[in-house]
Design a protein around this motif. Structure first.
Motif, mmCIF file in Angstrom:
data_model
loop_
_atom_site.group_PDB
_atom_site.id
_atom_site.type_symbol
_atom_site.label_atom_id
_atom_site.label_comp_id
_atom_site.label_asym_id
_atom_site.label_seq_id
_atom_site.Cartn_x
_atom_site.Cartn_y
_atom_site.Cartn_z
ATOM 1 N N LYS A 68 0.826 -1.218 0.000
ATOM 2 C CA LYS A 68 0.000 0.000 0.000
ATOM 3 C C LYS A 68 0.857 1.264 0.000
ATOM 4 O O LYS A 68 0.411 2.318 -0.432
ATOM 5 C CB LYS A 68 -0.848 0.049 1.285
ATOM 6 C CG LYS A 68 -2.180 -0.616 1.200
ATOM 7 C CD LYS A 68 -2.976 -0.276 2.458
ATOM 8 C CE LYS A 68 -4.324 -0.961 2.448
ATOM 9 N NZ LYS A 68 -5.116 -0.620 3.606
ATOM 10 N N ILE A 69 2.069 1.149 0.555
ATOM 11 C CA ILE A 69 2.875 2.362 0.750
ATOM 12 C C ILE A 69 3.181 3.042 -0.579
ATOM 13 O O ILE A 69 2.899 4.225 -0.766
ATOM 14 C CB ILE A 69 4.181 2.033 1.513
ATOM 15 C CG1 ILE A 69 3.863 1.418 2.878
ATOM 16 C CG2 ILE A 69 5.033 3.291 1.676
ATOM 17 C CD1 ILE A 69 5.089 0.867 3.608
ATOM 18 N N SER A 70 3.743 2.272 -1.508
ATOM 19 C CA SER A 70 4.080 2.882 -2.800
ATOM 20 C C SER A 70 2.826 3.248 -3.574
ATOM 21 O O SER A 70 2.779 4.273 -4.265
ATOM 22 C CB SER A 70 4.978 1.962 -3.617
ATOM 23 O OG SER A 70 4.367 0.714 -3.789
ATOM 24 N N GLU A 71 1.786 2.421 -3.432
ATOM 25 C CA GLU A 71 0.539 2.677 -4.161
ATOM 26 C C GLU A 71 -0.120 3.978 -3.685
ATOM 27 O O GLU A 71 -0.572 4.795 -4.485
ATOM 28 C CB GLU A 71 -0.415 1.502 -3.941
ATOM 29 C CG GLU A 71 -1.784 1.680 -4.558
ATOM 30 C CD GLU A 71 -2.780 0.676 -3.977
ATOM 31 O OE1 GLU A 71 -2.361 -0.410 -3.549
ATOM 32 O OE2 GLU A 71 -3.986 1.012 -3.954
ATOM 33 N N LYS A 72 -0.142 4.180 -2.379
ATOM 34 C CA LYS A 72 -0.846 5.341 -1.826
ATOM 35 C C LYS A 72 0.012 6.598 -1.771
ATOM 36 O O LYS A 72 -0.521 7.705 -1.692
ATOM 37 C CB LYS A 72 -1.338 5.038 -0.406
ATOM 38 C CG LYS A 72 -2.355 3.911 -0.326
ATOM 39 C CD LYS A 72 -3.702 4.371 -0.829
ATOM 40 C CE LYS A 72 -4.734 3.264 -0.749
ATOM 41 N NZ LYS A 72 -6.039 3.669 -1.301
ATOM 42 N N THR A 73 1.346 6.433 -1.748
ATOM 43 C CA THR A 73 2.212 7.607 -1.543
ATOM 44 C C THR A 73 3.245 7.834 -2.642
ATOM 45 O O THR A 73 3.723 8.945 -2.818
ATOM 46 C CB THR A 73 2.992 7.474 -0.216
ATOM 47 O OG1 THR A 73 3.962 6.420 -0.345
ATOM 48 C CG2 THR A 73 2.069 7.149 0.945
ATOM 49 N N GLY A 74 3.632 6.769 -3.336
ATOM 50 C CA GLY A 74 4.717 6.890 -4.305
ATOM 51 C C GLY A 74 6.091 6.740 -3.675
ATOM 52 O O GLY A 74 7.113 6.905 -4.336
ATOM 53 N N VAL A 75 6.112 6.401 -2.386
ATOM 54 C CA VAL A 75 7.388 6.267 -1.671
ATOM 55 C C VAL A 75 7.837 4.797 -1.709
ATOM 56 O O VAL A 75 7.074 3.903 -1.368
ATOM 57 C CB VAL A 75 7.250 6.724 -0.199
ATOM 58 C CG1 VAL A 75 8.558 6.497 0.557
ATOM 59 C CG2 VAL A 75 6.834 8.183 -0.130
ATOM 60 N N PHE A 76 9.095 4.594 -2.136
ATOM 61 C CA PHE A 76 9.655 3.246 -2.166
ATOM 62 C C PHE A 76 10.739 3.071 -1.101
ATOM 63 O O PHE A 76 10.996 1.977 -0.644
ATOM 64 C CB PHE A 76 10.232 2.938 -3.556
ATOM 65 C CG PHE A 76 9.171 2.822 -4.612
ATOM 66 C CD1 PHE A 76 8.571 1.604 -4.885
ATOM 67 C CD2 PHE A 76 8.746 3.940 -5.317
ATOM 68 C CE1 PHE A 76 7.577 1.491 -5.846
ATOM 69 C CE2 PHE A 76 7.749 3.843 -6.280
ATOM 70 C CZ PHE A 76 7.157 2.627 -6.536
ATOM 71 N N SER A 77 11.409 4.172 -0.781
ATOM 72 C CA SER A 77 12.421 4.115 0.280
ATOM 73 C C SER A 77 12.597 5.509 0.854
ATOM 74 O O SER A 77 12.080 6.491 0.311
ATOM 75 C CB SER A 77 13.755 3.579 -0.252
ATOM 76 O OG SER A 77 14.328 4.488 -1.164
ATOM 77 N N ARG A 78 13.290 5.559 1.976
ATOM 78 C CA ARG A 78 13.557 6.842 2.622
ATOM 79 C C ARG A 78 14.906 6.729 3.305
ATOM 80 O O ARG A 78 15.446 5.623 3.443
ATOM 81 C CB ARG A 78 12.458 7.259 3.633
ATOM 82 C CG ARG A 78 12.374 6.497 4.918
ATOM 83 C CD ARG A 78 11.755 5.117 4.814
ATOM 84 N NE ARG A 78 10.351 5.136 4.396
ATOM 85 C CZ ARG A 78 9.802 4.227 3.634
ATOM 86 N NH1 ARG A 78 10.507 3.176 3.213
ATOM 87 N NH2 ARG A 78 8.542 4.277 3.277
ATOM 88 N N ARG A 79 15.450 7.872 3.747
ATOM 89 C CA ARG A 79 16.729 7.861 4.452
ATOM 90 C C ARG A 79 16.459 8.080 5.941
ATOM 91 O O ARG A 79 15.549 8.812 6.317
ATOM 92 C CB ARG A 79 17.640 8.955 3.928
ATOM 93 C CG ARG A 79 17.985 8.805 2.449
ATOM 94 C CD ARG A 79 18.725 7.506 2.158
ATOM 95 N NE ARG A 79 19.021 7.363 0.740
ATOM 96 C CZ ARG A 79 20.132 7.820 0.172
ATOM 97 N NH1 ARG A 79 21.053 8.417 0.915
ATOM 98 N NH2 ARG A 79 20.328 7.675 -1.123
ATOM 99 N N SER A 80 17.283 7.445 6.752
ATOM 100 C CA SER A 80 17.108 7.550 8.194
ATOM 101 C C SER A 80 18.420 7.975 8.833
ATOM 102 O O SER A 80 19.475 7.372 8.582
ATOM 103 C CB SER A 80 16.656 6.191 8.745
ATOM 104 O OG SER A 80 16.446 6.274 10.132
#
Lengths: 79, 324
Positions: free
Chosen positions: B33-45
């Motif tokens: 759902k994450i990529s589908e709903k937001t377009g986010v595949f990864s992030r930096r921490s």
């Protein structure tokens, strides 16, 4: 424990998960869409919470905005 | 006309990449759902020891190096952050110290995700006042430390990062116009409720109140409506057609929001720079980071006409018209 689930216990769960719902009266007829802060992402929070608290996995198709709180209670009671 | 001209930009993204699949404490079926709903595949921490001012200082050094400028040549440092090092003092003060920018005044602004366009407008105003020649604007955010790791409705959206823009007094090019707007009646829509004077730590009864919260549905509708509206307002009063803008640099909140804004103002979606797939939503840092990447990749060149647009907690929103 599952049979003991009622509107009071589920209302308390929802209010814990959705702080903006603290002052909202939640009844069996309340639709998930009417819970402040509810959306398809926060639905996962409720699903996870109920699985941990009652050992019941609510099917994803039930976690739609048109589902009522009463229907969720029935699902928990009768799986 | 005296304008704030962009002399250089910089960015810093922590090296630790966290993909959607790495968020394995959430139900496996939900991760798609994450990529589908937001377009986010990864992030930096950021690391355990890093704080917001560290990220800001890294981005600032990158920017100053590109400009060939020493930190002690700066007159002022503005840091936009909604995830500060601490309640006080201003995060910018530690940034000034880390940079060794001894001549520069330093203060924070907090307009949450719209802090980028507010900061650009503020830097422009300070330079237009005639009292300042060179201002460094930095937007730095470290949301992974203010998010509830168990909250699927917020945690997957965000990432850490910082961007910097060095402005210098000039003419013709630079910040041509800005529109800033706020609707404080919706100030509860996005918030970290606990820890301030409204709900001090000793009055927090629900642990979730100590973390970032947002009403996702409401934010989504707001962002599309106001994002498109403020671009139209900015362009109309400048007498510029949307089609004449070379590149739109939007707050990287959600790919569906960016696409909807592009559709509403009737420009091709490709005219909007997008990098949120790799970094997630870095709040007010997203526009400066995106601007720096757009310049580095050649998608934004000297002389291009840009529109920056952002929207977020407050609710606040705004846009800048910039000749690069």
């Amino acid at each position: 424990m599952v049979n003991a689930v009622n509107i009071d216990t589920l209302s308390a769960c929802i209010k814990e998960l959705f702080p903006d719902a603290a002052d909202v009266i939640i009844g069996s007829e309340t639709l998930l869409d009417d819970v402040p802060g509810w959306d398809s992402m926060s639905a996962v929070n409720l699903q996870t919470y109920l699985a941990t608290a009652f050992g019941v996995t609510i099917p994803e198709e039930m976690l739609s905005s048109e589902t009522s709180v009463g229907e969720i209670i029935e699902q928990i009671r009768h799986g | 006309m005296r304008n704030a001209v962009i002399l250089a930009t910089g960015r810093y993204l922590p090296s630790q990449e966290v993909t959607n699949q790495d968020l394995d404490w959430f139900p496996a079926a939900a991760l798609g759902k994450i990529s589908e709903k937001t377009g986010v595949f990864s992030r930096r921490s950021a690391t355990h020891d890093e704080c917001t001012s560290d990220l800001a200082a890294h981005a600032a050094r990158d920017c100053l190096e590109k400009a060939g400028l020493a930190a002690d040549e700066l007159e002022g440092i503005i840091v936009s952050t909604s995830s500060p090092d601490r309640v006080q003092p201003a995060t910018a003060t530690r940034v000034q110290h880390l940079l060794g920018a001894r001549r520069a005044f330093a203060f924070d602004i907090n307009s949450v995700c719209s802090g980028s366009v507010y900061g650009i407008s503020l830097a422009d105003s300070l330079i237009k006042s005639g009292n300042h020649e060179r201002i460094l604007f930095i937007a730095a955010e470290l949301y992974t430390k203010i998010l509830n790791k168990q909250d699927f409705s917020t945690f997957p959206y965000f990432g850490d990062g910082a961007g910097a823009i060095l402005f210098e007094a000039g003419s013709e090019r630079g910040v041509l116009d800005s529109v800033l707007r706020t609707d404080g009646s919706a100030c509860d829509t996005i918030s970290v409720p606990g820890g301030g004077t409204m709900m001090p730590f000793d009055r927090i009864t629900n642990p979730r109140s100590a973390y970032f919260q947002m009403d996702g549905k409401r934010v989504y509708a707001f962002a599309i409506e106001k994002g498109a509206e403020v671009i139209r307002e900015l362009l109309t009063r400048s007498g510029i057609a949307a089609g004449d803008v070379d590149l739109f640099v939007s707050h990287q909140a959600n790919i569906n929001i960016i696409h909807a804004i592009a559709d509403q103002i009737e420009v091709p979606r490709e005219r909007f720079f997008v990098n949120l797939g790799r970094y997630g939503n870095t709040a007010s840092a997203s526009v400066p980071i995106a601007l720096d990447e757009a310049i580095a990749s050649g998608k934004a060149k000297v002389g291009d006409l840009l529109v920056t647009v952002a929207f977020g907690g407050g609710l606040s929103w705004g846009a800048n018209l910039i000749r690069l």
